[in-house]
Design an enzyme around this catalytic site. Structure first.
Site, PDB file in Angstrom:
ATOM      1  N   CYS A 156      -6.436 -11.211  -0.358  1.00  0.00           N
ATOM      2  CA  CYS A 156      -5.866 -10.768   0.973  1.00  0.00           C
ATOM      3  C   CYS A 156      -7.273  -9.823   1.292  1.00  0.00           C
ATOM      4  CB  CYS A 156      -4.524  -9.724   1.152  1.00  0.00           C
ATOM      5  SG  CYS A 156      -4.501  -8.637   2.527  1.00  0.00           S
TER       6      CYS A 156
ATOM      7  N   ASP B 169       0.865  -1.202  -0.131  1.00  0.00           N
ATOM      8  CA  ASP B 169      -0.074  -0.113  -0.043  1.00  0.00           C
ATOM      9  C   ASP B 169       0.777   1.310  -0.076  1.00  0.00           C
ATOM     10  OD1 ASP B 169      -2.069   1.682   0.311  1.00  0.00           O
ATOM     11  OD2 ASP B 169      -2.832   0.661   2.288  1.00  0.00           O
TER      12      ASP B 169
ATOM     13  N   ARG C 280     -11.699   2.240   8.019  1.00  0.00           N
ATOM     14  CA  ARG C 280     -10.514   2.793   7.707  1.00  0.00           C
ATOM     15  C   ARG C 280     -10.445   3.760   6.631  1.00  0.00           C
ATOM     16  NH1 ARG C 280      -5.436  -0.315   4.600  1.00  0.00           N
ATOM     17  NH2 ARG C 280      -3.971   0.046   6.088  1.00  0.00           N
TER      18      ARG C 280
ATOM     19  N   ASP D  81      -6.258  -6.761  -2.126  1.00  0.00           N
ATOM     20  CA  ASP D  81      -6.510  -6.528  -0.622  1.00  0.00           C
ATOM     21  C   ASP D  81      -8.117  -6.068  -0.716  1.00  0.00           C
ATOM     22  OD1 ASP D  81      -6.485  -6.151   2.058  1.00  0.00           O
ATOM     23  OD2 ASP D  81      -4.669  -4.775   1.981  1.00  0.00           O
ATOM     24  N   MET D  82      -8.729  -5.964   0.504  1.00  0.00           N
ATOM     25  CA  MET D  82      -9.963  -5.678   0.720  1.00  0.00           C
ATOM     26  C   MET D  82     -10.270  -5.491   2.342  1.00  0.00           C
ATOM     27  SD  MET D  82     -13.319  -6.065   1.604  1.00  0.00           S
ATOM     28  CE  MET D  82     -13.200  -7.893   2.381  1.00  0.00           C
ATOM     29  N   ASN D  83     -10.579  -4.208   2.441  1.00  0.00           N
ATOM     30  CA  ASN D  83     -10.229  -3.747   4.033  1.00  0.00           C
ATOM     31  C   ASN D  83     -11.464  -3.337   4.686  1.00  0.00           C
ATOM     32  OD1 ASN D  83      -7.348  -4.198   4.574  1.00  0.00           O
ATOM     33  ND2 ASN D  83      -6.948  -2.915   2.879  1.00  0.00           N
TER      34      ASN D  83
ATOM     35  N   ASP E 142      -3.134 -10.754   9.249  1.00  0.00           N
ATOM     36  CA  ASP E 142      -2.309  -9.653   9.356  1.00  0.00           C
ATOM     37  C   ASP E 142      -1.357  -9.958  10.647  1.00  0.00           C
ATOM     38  OD1 ASP E 142      -3.057  -8.152   7.246  1.00  0.00           O
ATOM     39  OD2 ASP E 142      -4.278  -6.844   8.259  1.00  0.00           O
TER      40      ASP E 142
ATOM     41  N   LYS F 132      -0.962  -8.377  -4.989  1.00  0.00           N
ATOM     42  CA  LYS F 132      -1.746  -8.492  -3.754  1.00  0.00           C
ATOM     43  C   LYS F 132      -3.076  -7.789  -3.976  1.00  0.00           C
ATOM     44  CE  LYS F 132      -1.091  -7.974   1.220  1.00  0.00           C
ATOM     45  NZ  LYS F 132      -0.362  -7.515   2.119  1.00  0.00           N
TER      46      LYS F 132
END
Ligand code: DGJ
Length: 736
Positions: free
Chosen positions: A527, A368, A444, A479-481, A549, A477
């Site tokens: 992720c 990131d 976030r 991601d999904m947060n 994580d 990668k």
């Protein structure tokens, strides 16, 4: 054919050399369930499996014999509202307000192979001889709607993959309120229910409870499969162990909201079902339209939990994962996230890559912070354009510099999200999942993009494809947060708003499909804040996933142990990170951290430039060891030997055995030291009893039968070093 149909009694028998699954057409032409378990001999007469006790206080289906009550009969895909008071597998509202359905058997086909599931991830065959499928067609006359139940038996692994498909051939619009993927009824409820549950940084811990009267379930309503509960349950007989006894596993190949439940009824029978969560779900099926449920992968094991897990591992490694990376040895990577977080420059990245390369690392992953104006997590998601202030040569220049070092290059994306402070959000505020005149919660500092919209998915495809084709990128990668809130779409009609979570996931799958097709050489790793979407749906697109994580070695013992219940080591990203650990503050040795990460796809996630020469040499040795053994680590048979989830959880042990049983790796871990400890011993499994194995690096020889019956006495080889916390002992054995 391993799937038989007995015309006289209208019985279907799916039979492998380990398992039988038997169901029939009932006297009202709906489907009944007869048996799931250890292989039975195929016979023309299965009457023995059908018995209905006459009981008081029951309703009977009109026009049928006085014994015919669906409440008393084991069923295969039960409907709502007709004498059965347990929860149904489906519920459909019709234009006249009725929710009563009556899907009657029409016909079936049995064929070698397996069809694809339109728009959805699923297990597959490469050769039609690997599996046999039966598709059973049922029809509801009143609605003019066809329901096809599909069952595929994978002969080698004895796995059954099931799904349901609806086709509205009538002239009214139906509301699918509930459409589970599979359901079956067991004769009794003498089972423990197992689940993989937790939270962020504590994913997939093993939990169990004894079945009792009523409904017990695990579920997600967060928009993704979630860190809280994995889309998996197992039922085991109470005496089942890792190596013996009966275990049933159900795993949904899906990444959205799910429900897995067991209902124990008033006669102590257990109804098991799994599928898309019916909560806040409704799907409009207009005339001519079709709906495909996700697939569920069902396993019966008479060899305990390891038996179940090994069948999942084998199938997922070979017939869920796809693409060229399925069978290729994965590169040992270094990821800069915990090393730098958002605070990096091009020079710093290259410096890290150089140091990593000297240790033998093969892939550098830039995490990131490389795009937009992103220096922290408050901005720029959605603006997938390189930040030239940080990376003056752009992504292509940086990728080139990394390649020039002789390493591969990987890049982080979070395609499904947008920051409120971003050009994308300014241009398209309507692209966000939201409900008009209601608060728009953020997580976030970000919103979830409305992936039910084709224009959103198309846009993301284009920007990602531009980045991927503009530079030499070997790995992504994804991601999904954050989870979904205020679920609403500006594009969907008012009466289809409850379709959004499922349409969203279909959109994610579409984007994955297009990218994989355009960039077949790229290795994708999925992720979601670590392991919040570690499910077979994702693993169909990305052959590996970031497990958690939490990179603390002790915590990882629990997380990786639980994850291995279903998912193979080839799918678990496992990194060595810095100490004190960023999630727990714990200090463990570099040796222990690696000894845990070897049981997965190895990576490093720290600022390697800050390590001493001695530590860098240690890492070089670790990578050398891992690469020498990776072929069998990635494809060998994994067994759990000692669980951290029992007996106070102070010891853990795992084993990987190569396919030909010629080499094995055993990890033994002790979390806390104990005074005057008992003899520590671990018994190995599945070795060749006749063979003699040599402990690598020593001249010690031990026979297979002795390793299994007596085991490795840990202290014999480790000079009784029970005097410090956080120990790991690795044993590599080679057959001689
Ligand atoms: C969550 C992931 O799990 C981490 O590995 C890292 O990629 C961060 N997101 C970056 O924001």
């Amino acid at each position: 054919m391993p799937i038989y149909f007995h015309e006289d009694q209208k019985v279907f028998h799916l039979q492998s050399n380990k398992v039988s699954y038997i169901f029939n057409v009932l006297e009202n032409n709906q489907l009944g369930h007869l048996y799931f378990g250890k292989r039975l001999i195929d016979r023309d007469d299965f009457n023995q499996l059908f018995y209905v006790e006459e009981t008081p206080n029951t309703c009977f289906v009109t026009g049928k014999s006085n014994h015919f009550s669906l409440d008393l009969i084991k069923q295969e895909y039960p409907s709502y509202g007709t004498t059965d008071f347990r929860e149904p597998a489906h519920q459909i509202t019709q234009e006249n307000g009725s929710r009563i359905t009556d899907f009657k058997y029409i016909d079936h086909i049995i064929f070698k192979g397996k069809r694809k599931l339109a728009g959805l991830p699923a297990t597959y065959v490469e050769d039609n001889h690997e599996a046999t499928t039966v598709e059973v067609r049922l029809f509801d006359q009143e609605m003019g709607t066809e329901l096809t139940l599909s069952y595929t038996l994978f002969e080698e692994t004895a796995v059954i993959a099931r799904s349901a498909h609806y086709h509205n051939k009538g002239d009214q619009t139906l509301q699918l309120n509930r459409v589970m993927s599979a359901s079956f009824d067991l004769n009794d409820h003498q089972f423990d229910l197992h689940q993989l549950s937790g939270s962020w940084a504590r994913e997939r811990h093993m939990k169990k409870r004894r079945l009792t009267a009523g409904i017990q379930s695990v579920a997600s309503t967060r928009g993704t499969s979630s860190a809280q509960h994995n889309p998996f349950i197992a039922l085991s007989r109470p005496d089942a162990t890792e190596h013996h006894g009966e275990v049933f596993g159900l795993n949904l190949v899906y990444s959205g909201n799910f429900l897995a439940q067991v209902e124990v009824d008033h006669y102590d029978k257990a109804r098991v079902m799994i599928g898309i969560h019916p909560f806040d779900f409704n799907w409009q099926l207009k005339p001519g339209e079709q709906f495909q449920t996700p697939e569920v992968v069902m396993i019966y094991s008479a060899q305990g939990f390891n038996g179940m897990s090994q069948a999942y591992h084998r199938l997922y490694r070979n017939r869920l994962a796809r693409g060229q990376w399925r069978d290729r040895l994965r590169p040992v990577l270094i990821n800069n996230w915990e090393g730098t977080y958002f605070d990096f420059t091009e020079a710093k990245i290259i410096e890290m890559a150089k140091a990593a390369k000297q240790c033998g690392v093969e892939l550098f992953v830039l995490d990131d912070g490389w795009f937009g104006k992103r220096d922290d997590d408050t901005t720029s998601l959605g603006d997938w354009f390189v930040n030239r202030r940080k990376l003056p040569q752009g992504i292509s220049g940086l990728a080139q510099s990394i390649h020039d070092l002789g390493m591969k290059f990987g890049l982080w994306f979070e395609p499904e999200m947008v920051s409120p402070i971003s050009d994308l959000y300014q241009a398209h505020p309507d692209w966000v999942i939201q409900v008009p005149n209601r608060v728009k919660s953020h997580g976030r500092h970000q919103y979830v993009l409305d992936f039910s919209r084709d224009d959103v998915v198309d846009y993301l495809y284009q920007v990602m494809a531009d980045v991927l084709s503009g530079a030499s990128i070997d790995y992504v990668k994804w991601d999904m947060n954050r989870y979904m809130t205020e679920i609403g779409s500006f594009q969907l009609p008012v009466d289809q708003q409850q379709e959004l979570p499922h349409r969203y996931i279909l959109g994610v799958y579409r984007l994955y499909d297009r990218l994989i097709e355009t960039f077949p050489n790229v290795l994708f790793e999925s992720c979601a804040s670590g392991g919040a979407r570690f499910d077979p749906g994702m693993l169909y697109y990305a052959p590996q996933a970031w497990t958690s994580d939490n990179t603390d070695a002790v915590e990882r013992l629990f997380i990786q142990h639980g994850t291995s219940m279903v998912y193979p080591l080839s799918m678990m990203g496992a990194h060595v990170s810095a100490v004190p650990n960023h999630q727990t503050g714990r200090i463990t040795s570099l040796e222990v951290r690696a000894a845990v990460a070897y049981f997965g796809m190895l990576g490093y996630e720290l600022d390697i430039t800050t390590l001493s020469d001695q530590e860098k040499q240690q890492i070089a040795n670790q990578i050398h060891f891992y690469k020498a053994n990776q072929a069998f680590i990635q494809t060998g048979q994994f067994s759990r030997l000692i669980s951290p989830f029992v007996d106070g959880g102070n010891q853990v042990s795992w084993q990987i055995l190569s396919e030909d049983k010629s080499q094995l790796l055993v990890g033994y871990y002790q979390i806390l030291s104990r005074p005057n400890p008992v003899l520590r011993r671990v018994q190995l499994v599945d070795l060749d009893p006749e063979s003699c194995y040599q402990l690598a690096g020593t001249d010690q020889h031990v026979y297979g039968d002795q390793l299994m019956e007596v085991g490795i006495e840990i202290d014999r080889y480790t000079n009784r070093s029970g005097t410090h916390d956080f120990q790991a002992h690795l044993f590599k054995l080679n057959r001689i």
